[in-house]
Structures are given as structure tokens and as C-alpha cells.
Scaffold this active site. Structure first.
Site, PDB file in Angstrom:
ATOM      1  N   HIS A  22       7.609  -7.566  -3.620  1.00 42.81           N
ATOM      2  CA  HIS A  22       6.298  -8.005  -4.129  1.00 42.81           C
ATOM      3  C   HIS A  22       6.458  -9.332  -4.868  1.00 42.81           C
ATOM      4  O   HIS A  22       6.797  -9.347  -6.055  1.00 42.81           O
ATOM      5  CB  HIS A  22       5.708  -6.949  -5.069  1.00 42.81           C
ATOM      6  CG  HIS A  22       5.234  -5.717  -4.375  1.00 42.81           C
ATOM      7  ND1 HIS A  22       3.950  -5.588  -3.884  1.00 42.81           N
ATOM      8  CD2 HIS A  22       5.873  -4.567  -4.062  1.00 42.81           C
ATOM      9  CE1 HIS A  22       3.818  -4.399  -3.308  1.00 42.81           C
ATOM     10  NE2 HIS A  22       4.968  -3.754  -3.402  1.00 42.81           N
ATOM     11  N   LYS A  74     -11.727 -13.741 -15.280  1.00 43.78           N
ATOM     12  CA  LYS A  74     -12.179 -14.124 -16.621  1.00 43.78           C
ATOM     13  C   LYS A  74     -11.685 -15.512 -17.033  1.00 43.78           C
ATOM     14  O   LYS A  74     -12.443 -16.312 -17.585  1.00 43.78           O
ATOM     15  CB  LYS A  74     -11.712 -13.079 -17.641  1.00 43.78           C
ATOM     16  CG  LYS A  74     -12.037 -13.413 -19.087  1.00 43.78           C
ATOM     17  CD  LYS A  74     -13.508 -13.234 -19.415  1.00 43.78           C
ATOM     18  CE  LYS A  74     -13.823 -11.767 -19.619  1.00 43.78           C
ATOM     19  NZ  LYS A  74     -15.197 -11.556 -20.139  1.00 43.78           N
ATOM     20  N   GLU A 126       4.143 -11.173  -5.946  1.00 46.18           N
ATOM     21  CA  GLU A 126       3.024 -11.421  -6.855  1.00 46.18           C
ATOM     22  C   GLU A 126       3.268 -10.918  -8.269  1.00 46.18           C
ATOM     23  O   GLU A 126       2.555 -11.318  -9.199  1.00 46.18           O
ATOM     24  CB  GLU A 126       1.736 -10.783  -6.314  1.00 46.18           C
ATOM     25  CG  GLU A 126       1.749  -9.270  -6.205  1.00 46.18           C
ATOM     26  CD  GLU A 126       2.312  -8.772  -4.877  1.00 46.18           C
ATOM     27  OE1 GLU A 126       2.013  -7.622  -4.523  1.00 46.18           O
ATOM     28  OE2 GLU A 126       3.052  -9.532  -4.217  1.00 46.18           O
ATOM     29  N   VAL A 182     -18.823 -14.376 -23.093  1.00 48.07           N
ATOM     30  CA  VAL A 182     -18.588 -15.588 -22.306  1.00 48.07           C
ATOM     31  C   VAL A 182     -19.166 -15.466 -20.897  1.00 48.07           C
ATOM     32  O   VAL A 182     -19.706 -16.433 -20.348  1.00 48.07           O
ATOM     33  CB  VAL A 182     -17.077 -15.934 -22.268  1.00 48.07           C
ATOM     34  CG1 VAL A 182     -16.268 -14.852 -21.564  1.00 48.07           C
ATOM     35  CG2 VAL A 182     -16.847 -17.285 -21.613  1.00 48.07           C
ATOM     36  N   ASP A 183     -19.116 -14.279 -20.298  1.00 49.89           N
ATOM     37  CA  ASP A 183     -19.575 -14.127 -18.915  1.00 49.89           C
ATOM     38  C   ASP A 183     -21.068 -14.406 -18.796  1.00 49.89           C
ATOM     39  O   ASP A 183     -21.505 -15.237 -17.991  1.00 49.89           O
ATOM     40  CB  ASP A 183     -19.278 -12.715 -18.400  1.00 49.89           C
ATOM     41  CG  ASP A 183     -17.821 -12.329 -18.558  1.00 49.89           C
ATOM     42  OD1 ASP A 183     -16.985 -13.242 -18.631  1.00 49.89           O
ATOM     43  OD2 ASP A 183     -17.533 -11.126 -18.624  1.00 49.89           O
ATOM     44  N   SER A 184     -21.877 -13.696 -19.581  1.00 50.50           N
ATOM     45  CA  SER A 184     -23.326 -13.878 -19.466  1.00 50.50           C
ATOM     46  C   SER A 184     -23.752 -15.246 -19.983  1.00 50.50           C
ATOM     47  O   SER A 184     -24.719 -15.836 -19.482  1.00 50.50           O
ATOM     48  CB  SER A 184     -24.072 -12.764 -20.206  1.00 50.50           C
ATOM     49  OG  SER A 184     -23.779 -12.781 -21.585  1.00 50.50           O
ATOM     50  N   SER A 185     -23.044 -15.789 -20.972  1.00 48.91           N
ATOM     51  CA  SER A 185     -23.384 -17.114 -21.488  1.00 48.91           C
ATOM     52  C   SER A 185     -23.144 -18.182 -20.436  1.00 48.91           C
ATOM     53  O   SER A 185     -23.980 -19.072 -20.221  1.00 48.91           O
ATOM     54  CB  SER A 185     -22.565 -17.429 -22.745  1.00 48.91           C
ATOM     55  OG  SER A 185     -22.858 -16.534 -23.788  1.00 48.91           O
ATOM     56  N   CYS A 242       5.452  -5.937   1.664  1.00 46.92           N
ATOM     57  CA  CYS A 242       5.801  -4.516   1.533  1.00 46.92           C
ATOM     58  C   CYS A 242       5.186  -3.716   2.692  1.00 46.92           C
ATOM     59  O   CYS A 242       5.601  -3.875   3.832  1.00 46.92           O
ATOM     60  CB  CYS A 242       5.390  -3.993   0.166  1.00 46.92           C
ATOM     61  SG  CYS A 242       6.210  -2.427  -0.264  1.00 46.92           S
ATOM     62  N   TYR A 243       4.181  -2.878   2.448  1.00 46.50           N
ATOM     63  CA  TYR A 243       3.521  -2.194   3.555  1.00 46.50           C
ATOM     64  C   TYR A 243       2.983  -3.209   4.550  1.00 46.50           C
ATOM     65  O   TYR A 243       2.956  -2.963   5.765  1.00 46.50           O
ATOM     66  CB  TYR A 243       2.383  -1.303   3.050  1.00 46.50           C
ATOM     67  CG  TYR A 243       1.652  -0.559   4.161  1.00 46.50           C
ATOM     68  CD1 TYR A 243       2.167   0.637   4.666  1.00 46.50           C
ATOM     69  CD2 TYR A 243       0.473  -1.059   4.705  1.00 46.50           C
ATOM     70  CE1 TYR A 243       1.511   1.315   5.691  1.00 46.50           C
ATOM     71  CE2 TYR A 243      -0.186  -0.393   5.725  1.00 46.50           C
ATOM     72  CZ  TYR A 243       0.336   0.801   6.217  1.00 46.50           C
ATOM     73  OH  TYR A 243      -0.311   1.461   7.243  1.00 46.50           O
ATOM     74  N   GLY A 301       0.829  -1.199   0.000  1.00 52.68           N
ATOM     75  CA  GLY A 301       0.000   0.000   0.000  1.00 52.68           C
ATOM     76  C   GLY A 301       0.862   1.247   0.000  1.00 52.68           C
ATOM     77  O   GLY A 301       2.062   1.189   0.290  1.00 52.68           O
TER      78      GLY A 301
END
Length: 524
Positions: A181, A380, A183, A237-240, A85-86, A58
């Protein structure tokens, strides 16, 4: 909250890369959620029941007035904690160490950590074993403050030139802290540290799409009961995936509503309706509401006003069709975790609103329909994995994302039918080029945008004064970060020539080479 799996809590102190922590953990089949520090109190901790906790980085300093702090009870949960980190600094600050600013110990960018102890399992497989005490591993630093004194019970396991406490741990309490970090991509073996941490915390790595599917179906049935549901279907793809998942859970209680808001790509309405009706036997309403949406957007140029206007009109349309199908009580949407993260800004919290998503920040406060959002916890790529689990055709799963506000946010400035027609034709040529060159599946998302400017050109022997067009194409895994796609100059030249020759109203074409961050994928 998902109760069926071991859960890891990420307390967010405002880092721009907190979402990448979640990605690393999800890749290890560990279920995690991100929550801002000011929304995590003792009651939340008890309700969430984390098996482990991670403190993100942060921008703050621990010695500021009202500096972000974790709830005191987090250190008494008896679970492993990792500070980044923070997160390391706040851990030291809370547990009796000391943090200072300046004094020449800031680090930004690439650094190398040397081990002081290679025996702890937190570092297993991280440093090259053959290198011994002289081992070094690249990390990414981004800190101005530094830990000048570690808390009682902690020992040093790694140092860097400007971070004498780059890796620290209290093995008795299973508290771990790093100044860098792990990540980010620039810490090449950072995923190994997360793998070691979750192994030490006892995670089984049982969060799979098969398990998620079963759990989501159970939760949908519990939430909906015997009520009717309408699902906003866009063909993406999301709504399907959301529609197929909900249909599996409640069958004909679900009706899909495909809204044509006049902001779709060329031939998209016919393509989506045909594609869905050919593959699935579920009620589908094709609602042509283009006059309603375009009328409301006339003269509007502010992108946030566009998004919120479209969001409100979507709800109005859904409410109308909910009444028509016999009083549906629920609205289903394909909202994803990145949509939630980008749309939410907590008062006094660490993050800022990047933009409102029509299905999150654009929703009115008072709505007659309750939301069903079974994908709200997914990124996603996880939605695509769930789609494969559900047996969706590759043509559904592989489609590039298309935003709910459609071409409205690819048309900066005022929206007109003339500009939308130009944009549709240009976008169709661009995507056709990408498919012809066999690049569609390599690209996460590609589109054309019409710029709010006209430029002078010459075509034949005549002067033109037409629109400029921007082409955008990015690669990504989850949409949280993205790089522009490196087309060849031959491809760009060929595509620009086709667009200018085939689309009346365009005389200049640009290619957008901006990554995310600092840009977003869409222009607005």
C-alpha cells in the site's frame, strides 16, 4: 463530475484506506474520484473518460464466488492502470496470471522491497540510487493471498521476502501493480510512486483551488439559473466557504439561514451571526428552533435516530424559510467528500456505512428543495485552501469543525437540558484552556462530551454523585484519519481541576486517547 481537468478514476474494492489514495493524488494537483467497483460499468467508463485508473485494495479473494471484479472494458481503454494489493491480484487474475491463498506467503505490516530492475521510470527516485541492486525500501503489506504467476506481458521490478511479485509492470500497456500500500504513512516514499504514475500517465497537475473556484462558480450559475437559494449556515468553515462561493456566483439570489437547534456551544449563536454580519453583506436569517429540536429528541438515545431526526428537522426548517423568502428552489450545504464517503453504503458494495451525516445520510428521500453542494468533491484541507482563495478571514478558516447535529452526538444516551448546560460550560472551559496554552491551531478538533454515567466523588467533606466527562482532541489533515493530541499531564490535570471546580454537575474527567481508526472523531 468535473470535466475541465484530466481525471483519474479510483475503483474501490473495499479497502479501508482507499481515501488516502485520493489524498495522495490531490496533493499532486490531480483530480480524482472514488467509485465502488459495482457502480462502474462500460457506460460509466465512457462518461467519466479517465486519463488513468487505479484499482484499490480490498478484503476479498479473487477466487471467491462473486468476487469483486472491474469492468472488462477497463483494460481496453488504452490508459495507464495501477493495481494496489487486491488491485494487483484482480489485475493478474483478469489478464491471465494466477492468485493463491495461504502457503506461508501472507504479509501484514512492515516489509522491505528489493529492486530487480532500477531502470523503469515508475521507480524513479524511489530506491536510493547509490545502493544499486542491494537497495531496499520500506513498505506496508496487508495481504493473505498472493500472486503466484504474473500475467503475460508483465515483468518483475521488485520483490519482498513473502511477495516475489511485489512490483510488476507491463510497460507496453502501461499497466503497473504493487502488492503493498503506497498510500499509507508506513510506506514512507509511497507518494513518489503516485507521482511517477501520474507523470507517466501524462497528467498536467492543473487542478488548483483557483481553477476549482472558477469552475464551481460556473457550475452553480448553470444549476441555479435565476432561482433563489437558501444556504444552511453553521459558522463552520465548510458552510462559510460554501456561502461565500455561492454568493460570489449568484449574489442576492442567496439567503443564509442559521439554525439554532438548541445544541450549540456556549454563546455560539451570537458569535456566528455577529461574525458573519460583520464581514459579509448578504441576507441572513437567525432561526431559533431550539424547542422544536429538543422536543423531538426527548427520550431518544440511539445515535443514528438522533442524526436522522435532526436531519429531517433541518430540512423542515429550511423548507419553511425557503417559502418565506419568496419560494427558494435550492438548498445549499457545505457537504464534503468525507461526509459522502462515510455516509454511503452500496448494496452489495465494498464499504459499510460508518454513520449518517445529517446533510447526506440524514436527508429525507422526498424533499422539496434541490441541493447545491459545491464542496462535495473536496476534503477539509482543500476547503480551507478554497477559503483562502476566496479571501475569508483567518477566524473563519481556522475554526475547529463542529458537527451539524451539534452537542447531540457529544451527549451519548438521552439528551436533557441539564446535561446540555453542563456540557456547554465544560466545553467552554476546555477550549479556553487550549487557547490559553496556545494549542488551538495545532489541534484539528477538540471538544468535551458528557458520558451516560454518574460517578461517586468527594468534594469538601461531602459525597457527590455527578456526571463524568470525556475530553477529546485530535490532529488530522482531512478528517479521514486522526491521532489523539498528546497533551502533557500538567495540562490535563489543570484542565480537569478547572472543569470540576467551575462546572457544577461534573466530578470526574477522562481524556480519550483513541485514534481514527479504530474510533471516529465524534463519540456518536
Amino acid at each position: 463530475m468535473t470535466q475541465a481537468h484530466d481525471r483519474l478514476l479510483i475503483i474501490d474494492f473495499g479497502s479501508q484506506v482507499t481515501q488516502l489514495i485520493a489524498r495522495r493524488l490531490r496533493e499532486l494537483n490531480v483530480y480524482c474520484e472514488i467509485h465502488p467497483y459495482n457502480r462502474v460499468d462500460e457506460a460509466f467508463l465512457q462518461a467519466f473518460g479517465p486519463k488513468a485508473v487505479i484499482f484499490s485494495g480490498g478484503p476479498a479473494s479473487v477466487y471467491w464466488d462473486n468476487a469483486p471484479m472491474p469492468p472488462k472494458g477497463v483494460f481496453d481503454l488504452g490508459v495507464p492502470i495501477l493495481g494496489i494489493c487486491y488491485g494487483q491480484q484482480v489485475m493478474m487474475h483478469c489478464l491471465g496470471g494466477h492468485v493463491e491463498g495461504g502457503h506461508g506467503t501472507a504479509e501484514f505490516g512492515k516489509a522491505f522491497v528489493t529492486p530487480t530492475d532500477l531502470t523503469h521510470p515508475f521507480l524513479a527516485g524511489w530506491f536510493p540510487p547509490e545502493a544499486g541492486p542491494q537497495a531496499q525500501e520500506q513498505v506496508w503489506m496487508s495481504h493473505g493471498d498472493h500472486v503466484s504467476k504474473i500475467a503475460p506481458g508483465f515483468a518483475v521490478y521488485g520483490t519482498s521476502p513473502n511477495a516475489p511479485f511485489a512490483i510488476t509492470a507491463d510497460p507496453q500497456r502501461h499497466f503497473y501493480a504493487v502488492q503493498f500500500h503506497p498510500e499509507v504513512h508506513h510506506t514512507p516514499k509511497g507518494a513518489q510512486l503516485y507521482e511517477n504514475f501520474v507523470r507517466l500517465a501524462g497528467f498536467k497537475g492543473d487542478w488548483t483551488m483557483g481553477a476549482y473556484r472558477e469552475e464551481a462558480i460556473r457550475k452553480i450559475r448553470e444549476q441555479v439559473g435565476d432561482a433563489k437559494v437558501i444556504c444552511g449556515l453553521s459558522g463552520g468553515v465548510d458552510s462559510s466557504v460554501a456561502a461565500v462561493l455561492i454568493h460570489e456566483a449568484i449574489g442576492d439570489q442567496l439567503t443564509c439561514v442559521f439554525v439554532d437547534h438548541g445544541l450549540l456551544r456556549l454563546g455560539e449563536a451570537e458569535q456566528v451571526v455577529t461574525m458573519f454580519r460583520d464581514h459579509y453583506n448578504m441576507p441572513l436569517i437567525h432561526a431559533d428552533e431550539s424547542d422544536l429540536f429538543l422536543g423531538a429528541l426527548e427520550g431518544v438515545s440511539d445515535p443514528e435516530v438522533k442524526r436522522k431526526t435532526i436531519g429531517k428537522l433541518f430540512i423542515d426548517v429550511f423548507q419553511k424559510h425557503a417559502n418565506e423568502v419568496g419560494g427558494a428552489k435550492f438548498l445549499a450545504q457545505g457537504t464534503l467528500y468525507p461526509d459522502v464517503i462515510e455516509s454511503v453504503s452500496f448494496s452489495g458494495g465494498p464499504s459499510v456505512t460508518i454513520k449518517s451525516h445529517h446533510n447526506v445520510g440524514g436527508l429525507p428521500e422526498k424533499m422539496g428543495l434541490k441541493l447545491v453542494e459545491p464542496l462535495r468533491e473536496l476534503f477539509k484541507d482543500e476547503v480551507r485552501a478554497l477559503g483562502r482563495e476566496l479571501g475569508l478571514p483567518a477566524s473563519f478558516i481556522g475554526r475547529h469543525p463542529f458537527p451539524g447535529p451539534g452537542l447531540a452526538i457529544r451527549c451519548p444516551g438521552e439528551i436533557t437540558k441539564e446535561k446540555l448546560d453542563i456540557l456547554r460550560r465544560a466545553d467552554a472551559v476546555y477550549i479556553d484552556q487550549i487557547r490559553k496554552h496556545g494549542l488551538y491551531d495545532e489541534i484539528w478538533q477538540a471538544f468535551a462530551a458528557i458520558l451516560p454515567m454518574r460517578t461517586v466523588g468527594v468534594m469538601g467533606d461531602g459525597r457527590t454523585y455527578d456526571y463524568a466527562l470525556a475530553l477529546r482532541a485530535v490532529t488530522s489533515v482531512d478528517g479521514m484519519t486522526a491521532d489523539y493530541y498528546p497533551f502533557t499531564h500538567d495540562f490535563l490535570g489543570e484542565t480537569a481541576t478547572r472543569i470540576i471546580n467551575e462546572v457544577k454537575g461534573v466530578n470526574r474527567v477522562f481524556y480519550d486517547c483513541t485514534s481514527k481508526p479504530p474510533g471516529t472523531i465524534e463519540l456518536e
